[in-house]
Motif scaffolding. Structure first.
Motif, PDB file in Angstrom:
ATOM      1  N   ASN A   1      -0.717 -36.560 -27.417  1.00 41.27           N
ATOM      2  CA  ASN A   1      -0.374 -35.220 -26.931  1.00 41.27           C
ATOM      3  C   ASN A   1       0.687 -35.281 -25.830  1.00 41.27           C
ATOM      4  N   GLY A   2       1.240 -34.121 -25.518  1.00 40.40           N
ATOM      5  CA  GLY A   2       2.343 -34.058 -24.573  1.00 40.40           C
ATOM      6  C   GLY A   2       2.007 -34.550 -23.180  1.00 40.40           C
TER       7      GLY A   2
ATOM      8  N   GLU B   1       8.705 -32.011 -31.030  1.00 42.26           N
ATOM      9  CA  GLU B   1       8.118 -30.758 -31.510  1.00 42.26           C
ATOM     10  C   GLU B   1       7.674 -30.976 -32.959  1.00 42.26           C
TER      11      GLU B   1
ATOM     12  N   THR C   1       7.010 -21.337 -22.009  1.00 45.02           N
ATOM     13  CA  THR C   1       6.019 -21.020 -23.031  1.00 45.02           C
ATOM     14  C   THR C   1       6.666 -20.360 -24.248  1.00 45.02           C
TER      15      THR C   1
ATOM     16  N   LYS D   1       0.856 -23.150 -25.013  1.00 50.03           N
ATOM     17  CA  LYS D   1      -0.235 -23.114 -24.026  1.00 50.03           C
ATOM     18  C   LYS D   1       0.275 -22.386 -22.776  1.00 50.03           C
TER      19      LYS D   1
ATOM     20  N   PHE E   1       8.375 -29.046 -20.509  1.00 53.85           N
ATOM     21  CA  PHE E   1       7.352 -28.698 -21.492  1.00 53.85           C
ATOM     22  C   PHE E   1       7.740 -27.380 -22.159  1.00 53.85           C
TER      23      PHE E   1
ATOM     24  N   TYR F   1       8.434 -25.806 -17.190  1.00 59.86           N
ATOM     25  CA  TYR F   1       7.415 -25.456 -18.169  1.00 59.86           C
ATOM     26  C   TYR F   1       7.788 -24.102 -18.754  1.00 59.86           C
TER      27      TYR F   1
ATOM     28  N   THR G   1       5.831 -25.056 -24.883  1.00 62.87           N
ATOM     29  CA  THR G   1       4.538 -25.041 -25.554  1.00 62.87           C
ATOM     30  C   THR G   1       3.956 -23.638 -25.668  1.00 62.87           C
TER      31      THR G   1
ATOM     32  N   ASP H   1       6.551 -30.613 -26.625  1.00 61.11           N
ATOM     33  CA  ASP H   1       5.410 -29.743 -26.899  1.00 61.11           C
ATOM     34  C   ASP H   1       4.173 -30.453 -26.352  1.00 61.11           C
ATOM     35  N   ILE H   2       3.109 -29.733 -26.115  1.00 54.76           N
ATOM     36  CA  ILE H   2       1.879 -30.356 -25.617  1.00 54.76           C
ATOM     37  C   ILE H   2       0.946 -30.714 -26.770  1.00 54.76           C
TER      38      ILE H   2
END
Length: 217
Positions: free
Chosen positions: A59-60, A8, A99, A80, A76, A97, A78, A52-53
């Motif tokens: 990038n992730g 991160e 967010t 996004k 993940f 995933y 992130t 993180d992406i």
């Protein structure tokens, strides 16, 4: 102890995750860009990675593809939040995933779930020509069963879970024999020697001067 890599680039978020997971009993390590994370993964064993992406350098998504051969489950975490991003991450192989913004209690629950699910699926471990069935505790080498004692088996798993890491004798004794171990370091040496001999790992599990041993992969 379960080792978690947190990748991160925002240090306040990274510190919060590290503190919260540390309080829950996990050993956490932080990387602040994809390149640093890749270097850490090459040199250390991790049981889980939180990525993180939108990372600097790598990038992730690309980092996930890079670390897949290391057999590390990934969550993940992130900003996004678009469905297409979630689908892409999961299709690439992420276990979960989440967010931002997020609640720490939810992250903890997802970490526990992924680790539990991953451990259940990870019945077989393979290294070189050695295969381990973790449910039956059967070890084979080139297809032939190798009879290990309980301590030799525990030593083997300890080294495999800490590939390329120098393990102090004190850590080995605590992990394999427990905190009440009152034997001598010679006891550890004898068990390591016998296990290496049975599995042909003399050139792979090497002595580290004044430290202990390291499995070189």
């Amino acid at each position: 102890m379960v080792r978690i890599l947190i990748v991160e680039d925002e240090k306040p978020i990274s510190d919060l995750i590290k503190m919260s997971l540390g309080d829950a009993g996990y050993e956490c390590f932080c990387a602040y860009d994809g390149e640093q994370a890749a270097d850490m993964i090459e040199a250390n064993h991790f049981d889980l990675a939180i990525l993180d992406i939108m990372l600097p350098k790598i990038n992730g998504y690309d980092l996930l593809e890079y670390i897949q051969p290391y057999d590390i489950p990934v969550i993940f975490l992130t900003a996004k939040s678009d469905v297409t991003d979630k689908v892409k991450g999961l299709k690439l192989g992420a276990e979960d995933y989440l967010t931002k913004p997020f609640e720490i209690v939810e992250l903890l629950a997802r970490v526990e779930t992924v680790l539990r699910r991953y451990d259940k699926n990870k019945q077989f471990i393979e290294l070189f020509d050695i295969k381990i069935d973790t449910l039956s505790r059967v070890v084979t080498k080139s297809g032939k069963t190798v009879n290990l004692t309980a301590k030799e088996y525990d030593l083997l798993l300890l080294f495999i879970n800490n590939k390329n890491i120098a393990l102090f004798r004190s850590n080995i004794s605590m992990k394999v024999w427990g905190e009440d171990f009152v034997g001598e370091s010679r006891t550890i040496d004898l068990h390591v020697q016998r296990m290496r001999q049975k599995l042909g790992l003399k050139d792979k599990i090497v002595a580290v001067y004044k430290v202990g041993y390291r499995l070189e992969v």
